[in-house]
Write a protein that holds these residues in place. Structure first.
Motif, PDB file in Angstrom:
ATOM      1  N   THR A 297       0.846  -1.195   0.000  1.00 24.31           N
ATOM      2  CA  THR A 297       0.000   0.000   0.000  1.00 24.31           C
ATOM      3  C   THR A 297       0.877   1.240   0.000  1.00 24.31           C
ATOM      4  O   THR A 297       1.743   1.390   0.855  1.00 24.31           O
ATOM      5  CB  THR A 297      -0.912   0.024   1.236  1.00 24.31           C
ATOM      6  OG1 THR A 297      -1.792  -1.100   1.192  1.00 24.31           O
ATOM      7  CG2 THR A 297      -1.731   1.302   1.283  1.00 24.31           C
ATOM      8  N   VAL A 298       0.676   2.110  -0.958  1.00 22.70           N
ATOM      9  CA  VAL A 298       1.378   3.387  -0.994  1.00 22.70           C
ATOM     10  C   VAL A 298       0.353   4.473  -0.691  1.00 22.70           C
ATOM     11  O   VAL A 298      -0.682   4.563  -1.360  1.00 22.70           O
ATOM     12  CB  VAL A 298       2.089   3.611  -2.347  1.00 22.70           C
ATOM     13  CG1 VAL A 298       1.137   3.465  -3.514  1.00 22.70           C
ATOM     14  CG2 VAL A 298       2.765   4.972  -2.376  1.00 22.70           C
ATOM     15  N   ASP A 299       0.621   5.266   0.322  1.00 22.79           N
ATOM     16  CA  ASP A 299      -0.367   6.235   0.813  1.00 22.79           C
ATOM     17  C   ASP A 299      -0.286   7.533   0.028  1.00 22.79           C
ATOM     18  O   ASP A 299       0.537   8.404   0.312  1.00 22.79           O
ATOM     19  CB  ASP A 299      -0.156   6.497   2.301  1.00 22.79           C
ATOM     20  CG  ASP A 299      -1.408   7.031   2.969  1.00 22.79           C
ATOM     21  OD1 ASP A 299      -1.951   8.046   2.479  1.00 22.79           O
ATOM     22  OD2 ASP A 299      -1.864   6.427   3.943  1.00 22.79           O
ATOM     23  N   VAL A 300      -1.142   7.668  -0.978  1.00 21.96           N
ATOM     24  CA  VAL A 300      -1.207   8.887  -1.785  1.00 21.96           C
ATOM     25  C   VAL A 300      -2.558   9.562  -1.581  1.00 21.96           C
ATOM     26  O   VAL A 300      -3.558   8.904  -1.291  1.00 21.96           O
ATOM     27  CB  VAL A 300      -0.985   8.594  -3.276  1.00 21.96           C
ATOM     28  CG1 VAL A 300       0.434   8.132  -3.529  1.00 21.96           C
ATOM     29  CG2 VAL A 300      -1.974   7.554  -3.792  1.00 21.96           C
ATOM     30  N   ILE A 301      -2.566  10.875  -1.720  1.00 23.00           N
ATOM     31  CA  ILE A 301      -3.790  11.659  -1.542  1.00 23.00           C
ATOM     32  C   ILE A 301      -3.833  12.774  -2.584  1.00 23.00           C
ATOM     33  O   ILE A 301      -2.827  13.440  -2.823  1.00 23.00           O
ATOM     34  CB  ILE A 301      -3.891  12.264  -0.120  1.00 23.00           C
ATOM     35  CG1 ILE A 301      -2.575  12.921   0.279  1.00 23.00           C
ATOM     36  CG2 ILE A 301      -4.305  11.211   0.891  1.00 23.00           C
ATOM     37  CD1 ILE A 301      -2.595  13.608   1.635  1.00 23.00           C
ATOM     38  N   PRO A 302      -4.973  13.012  -3.233  1.00 23.05           N
ATOM     39  CA  PRO A 302      -5.088  14.102  -4.212  1.00 23.05           C
ATOM     40  C   PRO A 302      -4.935  15.469  -3.543  1.00 23.05           C
ATOM     41  O   PRO A 302      -5.440  15.685  -2.438  1.00 23.05           O
ATOM     42  CB  PRO A 302      -6.500  13.919  -4.775  1.00 23.05           C
ATOM     43  CG  PRO A 302      -6.857  12.497  -4.478  1.00 23.05           C
ATOM     44  CD  PRO A 302      -6.188  12.190  -3.178  1.00 23.05           C
ATOM     45  N   VAL A 303      -4.257  16.366  -4.207  1.00 27.96           N
ATOM     46  CA  VAL A 303      -3.943  17.658  -3.608  1.00 27.96           C
ATOM     47  C   VAL A 303      -5.190  18.497  -3.346  1.00 27.96           C
ATOM     48  O   VAL A 303      -5.250  19.249  -2.360  1.00 27.96           O
ATOM     49  CB  VAL A 303      -2.931  18.436  -4.481  1.00 27.96           C
ATOM     50  CG1 VAL A 303      -3.527  18.793  -5.837  1.00 27.96           C
ATOM     51  CG2 VAL A 303      -2.418  19.671  -3.767  1.00 27.96           C
ATOM     52  N   ASP A 304      -6.216  18.401  -4.209  1.00 26.48           N
ATOM     53  CA  ASP A 304      -7.423  19.201  -3.984  1.00 26.48           C
ATOM     54  C   ASP A 304      -8.197  18.709  -2.763  1.00 26.48           C
ATOM     55  O   ASP A 304      -8.715  19.509  -1.973  1.00 26.48           O
ATOM     56  CB  ASP A 304      -8.316  19.230  -5.221  1.00 26.48           C
ATOM     57  CG  ASP A 304      -8.630  17.855  -5.777  1.00 26.48           C
ATOM     58  OD1 ASP A 304      -7.835  16.917  -5.556  1.00 26.48           O
ATOM     59  OD2 ASP A 304      -9.675  17.692  -6.451  1.00 26.48           O
ATOM     60  N   LEU A 305      -8.248  17.386  -2.566  1.00 27.57           N
ATOM     61  CA  LEU A 305      -8.913  16.851  -1.372  1.00 27.57           C
ATOM     62  C   LEU A 305      -8.109  17.168  -0.120  1.00 27.57           C
ATOM     63  O   LEU A 305      -8.680  17.407   0.954  1.00 27.57           O
ATOM     64  CB  LEU A 305      -9.124  15.342  -1.507  1.00 27.57           C
ATOM     65  CG  LEU A 305     -10.431  14.901  -2.201  1.00 27.57           C
ATOM     66  CD1 LEU A 305     -10.504  15.405  -3.630  1.00 27.57           C
ATOM     67  CD2 LEU A 305     -10.555  13.380  -2.172  1.00 27.57           C
ATOM     68  N   THR A 306      -6.787  17.180  -0.257  1.00 26.47           N
ATOM     69  CA  THR A 306      -5.917  17.551   0.867  1.00 26.47           C
ATOM     70  C   THR A 306      -6.203  18.981   1.303  1.00 26.47           C
ATOM     71  O   THR A 306      -6.261  19.292   2.500  1.00 26.47           O
ATOM     72  CB  THR A 306      -4.441  17.423   0.464  1.00 26.47           C
ATOM     73  OG1 THR A 306      -4.195  16.101  -0.023  1.00 26.47           O
ATOM     74  CG2 THR A 306      -3.528  17.698   1.637  1.00 26.47           C
ATOM     75  N   PRO A 448     -15.197  18.774  -0.603  1.00 29.49           N
ATOM     76  CA  PRO A 448     -15.140  17.317  -0.473  1.00 29.49           C
ATOM     77  C   PRO A 448     -13.719  16.835  -0.157  1.00 29.49           C
ATOM     78  O   PRO A 448     -12.749  17.306  -0.759  1.00 29.49           O
ATOM     79  CB  PRO A 448     -15.585  16.832  -1.848  1.00 29.49           C
ATOM     80  CG  PRO A 448     -15.183  17.926  -2.776  1.00 29.49           C
ATOM     81  CD  PRO A 448     -15.377  19.204  -2.001  1.00 29.49           C
ATOM     82  N   PHE A 449     -13.599  15.910   0.793  1.00 33.14           N
ATOM     83  CA  PHE A 449     -12.298  15.298   1.068  1.00 33.14           C
ATOM     84  C   PHE A 449     -12.436  13.842   1.497  1.00 33.14           C
ATOM     85  O   PHE A 449     -11.464  13.235   1.964  1.00 33.14           O
ATOM     86  CB  PHE A 449     -11.535  16.100   2.139  1.00 33.14           C
ATOM     87  CG  PHE A 449     -12.219  16.171   3.480  1.00 33.14           C
ATOM     88  CD1 PHE A 449     -12.035  15.179   4.428  1.00 33.14           C
ATOM     89  CD2 PHE A 449     -13.032  17.248   3.802  1.00 33.14           C
ATOM     90  CE1 PHE A 449     -12.653  15.249   5.673  1.00 33.14           C
ATOM     91  CE2 PHE A 449     -13.654  17.332   5.035  1.00 33.14           C
ATOM     92  CZ  PHE A 449     -13.463  16.326   5.982  1.00 33.14           C
ATOM     93  N   ASP A 450     -13.636  13.264   1.324  1.00 32.15           N
ATOM     94  CA  ASP A 450     -13.843  11.867   1.685  1.00 32.15           C
ATOM     95  C   ASP A 450     -13.118  10.980   0.670  1.00 32.15           C
ATOM     96  O   ASP A 450     -13.512  10.892  -0.495  1.00 32.15           O
ATOM     97  CB  ASP A 450     -15.340  11.551   1.705  1.00 32.15           C
ATOM     98  CG  ASP A 450     -15.630  10.163   2.273  1.00 32.15           C
ATOM     99  OD1 ASP A 450     -14.680   9.369   2.437  1.00 32.15           O
ATOM    100  OD2 ASP A 450     -16.813   9.874   2.551  1.00 32.15           O
ATOM    101  N   LEU A 451     -12.054  10.322   1.106  1.00 34.06           N
ATOM    102  CA  LEU A 451     -11.247   9.506   0.198  1.00 34.06           C
ATOM    103  C   LEU A 451     -11.976   8.263  -0.291  1.00 34.06           C
ATOM    104  O   LEU A 451     -11.543   7.644  -1.273  1.00 34.06           O
ATOM    105  CB  LEU A 451      -9.938   9.115   0.889  1.00 34.06           C
ATOM    106  CG  LEU A 451      -8.953  10.276   1.091  1.00 34.06           C
ATOM    107  CD1 LEU A 451      -7.818   9.862   2.018  1.00 34.06           C
ATOM    108  CD2 LEU A 451      -8.404  10.759  -0.241  1.00 34.06           C
ATOM    109  N   LYS A 452     -13.077   7.899   0.363  1.00 33.82           N
ATOM    110  CA  LYS A 452     -13.870   6.769  -0.123  1.00 33.82           C
ATOM    111  C   LYS A 452     -14.414   7.035  -1.527  1.00 33.82           C
ATOM    112  O   LYS A 452     -14.689   6.105  -2.282  1.00 33.82           O
ATOM    113  CB  LYS A 452     -15.037   6.502   0.843  1.00 33.82           C
ATOM    114  CG  LYS A 452     -14.676   5.716   2.089  1.00 33.82           C
ATOM    115  CD  LYS A 452     -14.371   4.267   1.763  1.00 33.82           C
ATOM    116  CE  LYS A 452     -14.160   3.452   3.038  1.00 33.82           C
ATOM    117  NZ  LYS A 452     -13.760   2.062   2.727  1.00 33.82           N
ATOM    118  N   ALA A 453     -14.570   8.293  -1.862  1.00 33.02           N
ATOM    119  CA  ALA A 453     -15.155   8.654  -3.153  1.00 33.02           C
ATOM    120  C   ALA A 453     -14.123   8.665  -4.283  1.00 33.02           C
ATOM    121  O   ALA A 453     -14.493   8.850  -5.449  1.00 33.02           O
ATOM    122  CB  ALA A 453     -15.817  10.032  -3.054  1.00 33.02           C
ATOM    123  N   VAL A 454     -12.843   8.471  -3.965  1.00 37.30           N
ATOM    124  CA  VAL A 454     -11.800   8.545  -4.991  1.00 37.30           C
ATOM    125  C   VAL A 454     -11.714   7.227  -5.756  1.00 37.30           C
ATOM    126  O   VAL A 454     -11.601   6.154  -5.161  1.00 37.30           O
ATOM    127  CB  VAL A 454     -10.435   8.874  -4.359  1.00 37.30           C
ATOM    128  CG1 VAL A 454      -9.341   8.882  -5.426  1.00 37.30           C
ATOM    129  CG2 VAL A 454     -10.484  10.218  -3.650  1.00 37.30           C
TER     130      VAL A 454
END
Length: 517
Positions: A297-306, A448-454
């Motif tokens: 697992t590599v922990d990445v997050i979109p910048v707009d949600l961040t 929005p920042f719910d990562l479930k939706a990504v």
């Protein structure tokens, strides 16, 4: 929904939330914000989001310094010419009226801020978002520590002067205490105190050669580099300062920030570092072997949600907090909506086939190998030997050798980067998940920042767009690039087939010689 979402008990205030206008947007109406590090990847999206969505904000003070001889006014002008602000220009053409730039430098005593600017900030600022930091792993220790630790100390002292301050936000990293496999939303003991930091800076600056790597390793201990060491030290500084002065402080720990999910446009990335660097080199056919398993697992997050998570947690902290205790909010996908190499690679293979780059030097593919010694063998076979061969051909042609130099450049941060994309950490983000329960329908739509939706597969496919932009490879080249891709694939499998044939022949001959005696 996440179990935390389902089980969290909402208080009366959250139960009575309305479904009309955004509570978060209303919160920022009339606010004066001081933002540092606005020219960086995350800082750019923070500034753009505030100006585009929170149109009733009063002012945003942005701290900027001269860089490489370019004056502040020139840097500001060039910065806002970035196409990422096009959407903002369309919906809020007068946004520059909200911007107040002022000179400041984390490396200078008292931040280099003039008395007049300091007085203005102290009288007006409501929220400080301290996002600026030195992120170059191989910088001089004194530069990293002076910028990240001492610079933040000066920012905290400035925050203490602000009579209307509601929150001081320090943007850290989820890997500030990466020696833990599970990162909780809590303060961990800092590696050293401020005195040791100042002694390190003095020793590094007084020695012409700087601190030796051996001394640095002994000091940073279980922290893998001075960057993570500086971030952990700064978090401890923020916590201690907050408890001592009652300054309302937040530490925000995002994991690996990557391209935008939706806002202001999908698949925008503001730098060439980290995973984008690795993906670009793989797309070009330079890099073929990763010392990892597809299941990692590599922990990445979109910048707009961040960014949305940051703005939402500031609202949550100011509106719903019950004490002045400093708080930590993590933001990561590993415990929310995990992303694995296998999932990403499945999408990348489709993307390479449908939108290959005209600048490929070899057929793009990746071999995942978790055994270190097997990795060294494959690294030599697929990276080092081809680079030497290419340089030899260039020298014969009377050209300058480039391949080995490029390989060394790509691998310069590889050890540090590998540590952070291959650690299989679990980043707990329960506090930020809980903020979702206080948000009404308008909040959830606008912030929005719910990562479930990504959809990670979709986002991986879209990652070819910024890579093509980085490579200056327009979409018009795709038909020709597809033909090149097919030729390189044929060449790749031909070479592999010949290599296997000669290896088998070699083994056969060795066996024949041995058993003929």
């Amino acid at each position: 929904m996440n179990e935390v979402h389902e089980n969290l008990k909402l208080d009366d205030k959250s139960n009575s939330k309305n479904n009309g206008d955004s509570q978060i947007r209303k919160f920022y109406a009339g606010k004066v914000i001081l933002l540092t590090g606005f020219t960086g990847f995350l800082g750019t999206i923070i500034l753009e989001k505030l100006l585009r969505t929170c149109t009733e904000i009063d002012k945003i003070y942005i701290m900027i310094r001269e860089k490489k001889g370019v004056k502040v006014d020139e840097r500001i002008k060039k910065y806002f010419e970035n196409p990422i602000f096009n959407t903002l220009r369309n919906v809020n053409p007068h946004f520059m009226q909200k911007i107040v730039p002022f000179y400041g430098d984390l490396m200078e005593s008292d931040l280099g801020i003039s008395k007049e600017d300091r007085r203005c900030l102290a009288e007006n600022v409501n929220i400080i978002i301290h996002n600026a930091s030195s992120v170059y792993f191989h910088a001089k220790p004194s530069d990293i520590l002076r910028s990240n630790v001492i610079g933040t100390q000066k920012m905290l002292e400035l925050g203490l002067e602000c009579s209307r301050l509601e929150a001081f936000v320090y943007v850290s990293t989820a890997y500030s205490h990466h020696y833990n496999q599970q990162i909780e939303e809590t303060f961990y003991p800092p590696p050293v105190d401020l005195k040791v930091i100042k002694d390190m800076i003095q020793a590094d600056e007084e020695n012409a050669a700087g601190l030796s790597q051996q001394v640095i390793n002994e000091i940073v201990g279980k922290w893998s580099n001075t960057y993570a060491f500086s971030k952990a030290s700064t978090e401890g500084l923020v916590e201690a300062f907050s408890r001592k002065t009652s300054l309302p402080c937040i530490v925000y720990r995002p994991s690996i920030i990557t391209l935008t999910n939706e806002e202001p446009v999908p698949a925008w990335v503001g730098n060439k570092n980290g995973p984008i660097q690795l993906l670009t080199s793989t797309t070009l056919g330079f890099m073929h072997v990763l010392p990892a398993s597809k299941d990692v697992t590599v922990d990445v997050i979109p910048v707009d949600l961040t960014t949305n998570g940051l703005l939402a947690l500031i609202w949550d902290y100011v509106v719903h907090r019950q004490s002045n205790e400093p708080q930590v909010y993590n933001y990561g996908s590993s415990d929310w909506n995990p992303y694995t190499y296998g999932l990403g690679y499945k999408a990348f293979r489709i993307a390479w086939e449908e939108q290959p780059s005209m600048k490929m030097v070899w057929y793009p593919f990746t071999i995942f190998v978790s055994n270190f010694y097997a990795f060294l063998c494959l690294h030599t076979l697929f990276h080092i030997l081809p680079a030497v061969l290419v340089d030899l051909i260039l020298v014969i042609q009377g050209k300058k050798p480039l391949a080995v130099k490029m390989l060394l450049l790509l691998g310069k941060n590889y050890d540090a980067l590998f540590r952070f994309i291959n650690g299989n950490w679990v980043i707990k983000a329960d506090k930020l998940k809980g903020v979702l329960n206080y948000m009404n329908a308008a909040d959830l739509k606008e912030f929005p920042f719910d990562l479930k939706a990504v959809d990670w597969y979709r986002l991986s496919l879209l990652s070819m767009l910024p890579i093509r932009e980085i490579l200056h490879d327009p979409l018009e080249t795709i038909p020709a690039a597809k033909r090149k891709y097919q030729r390189l694939r044929l060449l790749h499998y031909t070479v592999c087939g010949l290599f296997i044939f000669f290896m088998l022949f070699f083994v056969y001959r060795i066996g024949y010689i041995i058993f003929s005696y």
